[in-house]
Design a protein around this motif. Structure first.
Motif, PDB file in Angstrom:
ATOM      1  N   TYR A  47      59.043  37.753  36.748  1.00 36.87           N
ATOM      2  CA  TYR A  47      60.122  37.867  35.758  1.00 36.87           C
ATOM      3  C   TYR A  47      59.637  37.637  34.324  1.00 36.87           C
ATOM      4  O   TYR A  47      60.298  38.061  33.383  1.00 36.87           O
ATOM      5  N   TRP A  48      58.514  37.020  34.127  1.00 37.43           N
ATOM      6  CA  TRP A  48      58.056  36.633  32.788  1.00 37.43           C
ATOM      7  C   TRP A  48      58.144  37.791  31.783  1.00 37.43           C
ATOM      8  O   TRP A  48      58.766  37.671  30.731  1.00 37.43           O
ATOM      9  N   GLY A  49      57.523  38.903  32.060  1.00 38.76           N
ATOM     10  CA  GLY A  49      57.545  40.035  31.135  1.00 38.76           C
ATOM     11  C   GLY A  49      58.940  40.602  30.950  1.00 38.76           C
ATOM     12  O   GLY A  49      59.362  40.942  29.841  1.00 38.76           O
ATOM     13  N   VAL A  82      58.821  46.545  23.319  1.00 39.12           N
ATOM     14  CA  VAL A  82      58.907  45.334  24.144  1.00 39.12           C
ATOM     15  C   VAL A  82      59.170  45.721  25.596  1.00 39.12           C
ATOM     16  O   VAL A  82      58.601  45.129  26.519  1.00 39.12           O
ATOM     17  N   GLY A  83      60.013  46.737  25.784  1.00 40.03           N
ATOM     18  CA  GLY A  83      60.339  47.177  27.138  1.00 40.03           C
ATOM     19  C   GLY A  83      59.137  47.702  27.899  1.00 40.03           C
ATOM     20  O   GLY A  83      58.919  47.345  29.062  1.00 40.03           O
ATOM     21  N   LEU A  89      54.151  44.636  32.547  1.00 44.87           N
ATOM     22  CA  LEU A  89      53.624  43.355  33.010  1.00 44.87           C
ATOM     23  C   LEU A  89      54.319  42.903  34.294  1.00 44.87           C
ATOM     24  O   LEU A  89      53.661  42.481  35.252  1.00 44.87           O
ATOM     25  N   SER A  90      55.636  43.012  34.336  1.00 42.69           N
ATOM     26  CA  SER A  90      56.378  42.615  35.539  1.00 42.69           C
ATOM     27  C   SER A  90      55.997  43.474  36.739  1.00 42.69           C
ATOM     28  O   SER A  90      55.813  42.953  37.849  1.00 42.69           O
ATOM     29  N   ARG A  96      50.888  43.210  42.356  1.00 40.12           N
ATOM     30  CA  ARG A  96      49.759  42.361  42.741  1.00 40.12           C
ATOM     31  C   ARG A  96      50.175  41.320  43.778  1.00 40.12           C
ATOM     32  O   ARG A  96      49.423  40.990  44.684  1.00 40.12           O
ATOM     33  N   ASN A  97      51.411  40.803  43.653  1.00 34.48           N
ATOM     34  CA  ASN A  97      51.885  39.754  44.546  1.00 34.48           C
ATOM     35  C   ASN A  97      52.545  40.283  45.812  1.00 34.48           C
ATOM     36  O   ASN A  97      52.804  39.512  46.734  1.00 34.48           O
TER      37      ASN A  97
END
Length: 158
Positions: A47-49, A82-83, A89-90, A96-97
């Protein structure tokens, strides 16, 4: 324009920033609940990004509603930049996870905190990152709010 001329505008800006914080902490709380069910705090990293995208959307929407709708084309460009960054990134971290166990950092924290990890993770992982992303997003709030306040019509404000 001096700072004193901007003082009357601090209350609406505070409302916009407060709304961003409230929504971001609510999303973090929901993610924490999901992490408790899954026993995987790594979800916060995904969620960070996206948190910056959500916060910028809030600032753009509330800036338009509170201050008034101006020529906001350059703010949509800001949202787009920003989007692209935040969603990329998200998606990268999420991919990756995907299908993996909890990140080793969180597993070590879970082991070290024992039965207190649940509440500890809400405060020191989820809400801490929520407040941190909110603080980092302040320039987005200022860009949106003051552009509407001044009815900026060119790209000079970015």
């Amino acid at each position: 324009m001096s700072f004193l001329n901007e003082v009357p505008h601090i209350l609406p800006l505070t409302l916009i920033l407060g709304a961003g914080l409230g929504v971001n902490l609510l999303v973090m709380f929901i993610l924490w609940l999901i992490s408790e069910v899954k026993k995987d705090a790594s979800i916060v990293d995904v969620y960070w990004g996206s948190s910056f995208v959500l916060l910028n959307l809030i600032y753009l929407f509330l800036g338009q509603r509170i201050v008034g709708f101006g020529n906001s084309g350059h703010l949509w460009v800001l949202l787009g930049m920003v989007g692209v960054w935040g969603l990329r990134l998200s998606l990268h971290i999420g991919a990756r996870n995907l299908g993996k166990k909890e990140d080793a950092r969180y597993t070590a924290m879970r082991k070290g905190r024992g039965k207190y990890f649940s509440l500890w993770s809400l405060v020191f992982i989820f809400h801490f990152q929520g407040v941190l992303s909110w603080l980092i997003s302040w320039p987005l709030a200022f860009a949106n709010y003051f552009a509407f306040l001044r009815q900026e019509s060119d790209f000079g404000f970015i």
